[in-house]
Design an enzyme around this catalytic site. Sequence first.
Site: not given
Ligand code: PEP
Length: 262
Positions: A23-24, A104, A174, A246-247
């Site tokens: 997820n960019w 999300h 999540e 994400g990150g």
């Molecule tokens: C997200 O925002 O969907 C996510 C999983 O972010 P991160 O991996 O940065 O926690």
Amino acid sequence: MKYNYTSAKGGSAGGGSKIIIANWKMNLSIKESLLFVKNLKLTKNKAVIAAPFTFLPALNKAGAGKKIALSAQDVSSFEKGAYTGEVSAKMLKEVGCSYCLVGHSERRIYFQETDKVINQKILQLLKYKISPVLCIGENASQRRNKATKNVLKKQLILALKSVKDPAKILIAYEPIWAISTFQKGKNKQAAQLSDITAAHLYIKSVLKDIYGAKAAKVKILYGGTVNPQNAKAILSLKEVAGALVGGASLKFSSFNAIIRAI
Ligand code: PEP
């Protein structure tokens, strides 16, 4: 409590290949995205890139969809018409999307997206044969108040209203408190393996109540600070069909390590 992911048992992952979604969010450029995908090599796991709308035509044209699958990060709840700024499910199909994130937590929190709107988006996507990746999860205070199960159940029931066949749906569990952007400080932590397992089993049980045997087809992913250090342990859980990242998906080296973690 800090969890030592390196000591978790891994390797014999349940359930064969996994789906790893990058997820960019609103990051990178078209040029960077093309280079990223060019460098990715096929793995037994399935890589999906959830890119900003404007990247999708270029990624699709570059044949990205053959090596990876393309996902959007959002879709309109409307089919077509005078809805300035919106992008429809049909338009996503035209640029090669086979997945789309829905609900999300950043959209729920920053854009006041409701379960009703999320449901309408899912119905639009299914109409155009795009797999919705429905994101659900409790926040820190709901967790403290032991409301996790109630939150997950409510989000599932409302988002899946009128969805007769769940086979094309993916659920991303999540927990908001485990998403890196909502955590303060440098030492960001994913949820513990026991939390992930418990939530996934609960989600499975709710889906079974709604869909009976058909529920077995729904893939349940985990998202929240997945990184190259913890990916193997998380993805090795048999209840976890994949990850939403994400990150750590913004750097080629870390995403590449995650898709090869098991
Ligand atoms: C997200 O925002 O969907 C996510 C999983 O972010 P991160 O991996 O940065 O926690």
